[in-house]
Design an enzyme around this catalytic site. Sequence first.
Site, PDB file in Angstrom:
ATOM      1  N   HIS A  49       8.402  41.729   0.414  1.00 62.77           N
ATOM      2  CA  HIS A  49       7.994  41.628   1.820  1.00 62.77           C
ATOM      3  C   HIS A  49       9.217  41.229   2.637  1.00 62.77           C
ATOM      4  O   HIS A  49      10.114  40.530   2.140  1.00 62.77           O
ATOM      5  CB  HIS A  49       6.914  40.562   1.987  1.00 62.77           C
ATOM      6  CG  HIS A  49       5.584  40.949   1.442  1.00 62.77           C
ATOM      7  ND1 HIS A  49       4.406  40.482   1.984  1.00 62.77           N
ATOM      8  CD2 HIS A  49       5.231  41.759   0.409  1.00 62.77           C
ATOM      9  CE1 HIS A  49       3.383  40.976   1.303  1.00 62.77           C
ATOM     10  NE2 HIS A  49       3.862  41.753   0.347  1.00 62.77           N
ATOM     11  N   GLU A  51       9.658  39.012   4.885  1.00 58.77           N
ATOM     12  CA  GLU A  51       9.867  37.564   4.963  1.00 58.77           C
ATOM     13  C   GLU A  51      10.530  37.026   3.701  1.00 58.77           C
ATOM     14  O   GLU A  51      11.469  36.222   3.758  1.00 58.77           O
ATOM     15  CB  GLU A  51       8.538  36.812   5.153  1.00 58.77           C
ATOM     16  CG  GLU A  51       7.749  37.222   6.366  1.00 58.77           C
ATOM     17  CD  GLU A  51       6.672  38.253   6.032  1.00 58.77           C
ATOM     18  OE1 GLU A  51       7.009  39.301   5.447  1.00 58.77           O
ATOM     19  OE2 GLU A  51       5.513  38.009   6.374  1.00 58.77           O
ATOM     20  N   CYS A  79       1.438  36.849   5.225  1.00 58.40           N
ATOM     21  CA  CYS A  79       0.323  36.902   4.279  1.00 58.40           C
ATOM     22  C   CYS A  79       0.285  35.599   3.473  1.00 58.40           C
ATOM     23  O   CYS A  79       1.146  34.730   3.656  1.00 58.40           O
ATOM     24  CB  CYS A  79       0.512  38.100   3.352  1.00 58.40           C
ATOM     25  SG  CYS A  79       1.879  37.873   2.163  1.00 58.40           S
ATOM     26  N   CYS A  82       3.681  34.941   1.589  1.00 58.10           N
ATOM     27  CA  CYS A  82       4.803  34.609   2.474  1.00 58.10           C
ATOM     28  C   CYS A  82       4.590  33.278   3.177  1.00 58.10           C
ATOM     29  O   CYS A  82       5.538  32.511   3.357  1.00 58.10           O
ATOM     30  CB  CYS A  82       5.036  35.739   3.473  1.00 58.10           C
ATOM     31  SG  CYS A  82       5.558  37.273   2.659  1.00 58.10           S
TER      32      CYS A  82
END
Length: 146
Positions: A49, A51, A79, A82
């Site tokens: 991801h 992040e 999410c 993260c």
Amino acid sequence: MQDEMMRLALEEAAQSGGDVPVGAVVALDGQVIAAAHNEREAANDPFAHAEMLAMRKACQKLGTRRLGDCTLYVTLEPCPMCAGALVMAGMGKCVFGAYDPRQGCCGSVYDLPHDPAFFHRVPCVGGVMEQECAGLLQEFFRERRK
């Protein structure tokens, strides 16, 4: 400053290729020290991801696992994974664009960075350049449905 950093995150999101266009930048004292975009599909990695990648780069650059003096700017509300990483990295602040009513864990579905069960709390600000961030995602999914 928030808008400037979010614009940089949006530029990063535009590089996501065939992945969901999410971009993130980590800033320290108003300077970008790391940037990344989603690479889950390209890397066949569910952990890639934006992040996570940006935080990892920031830690490597600073030579520490603690990001307490840093701010993460990301185009989509983090999410659960993260948001947990924000807490574990001791991130100083998180600023995000679009809310994620299905998986967002910085206030939408759950508010993990403020859960009193965890030692560190991460201040989060959502809705920064929300229309621009949401529009990029909406266009991506509109094209995928065609």
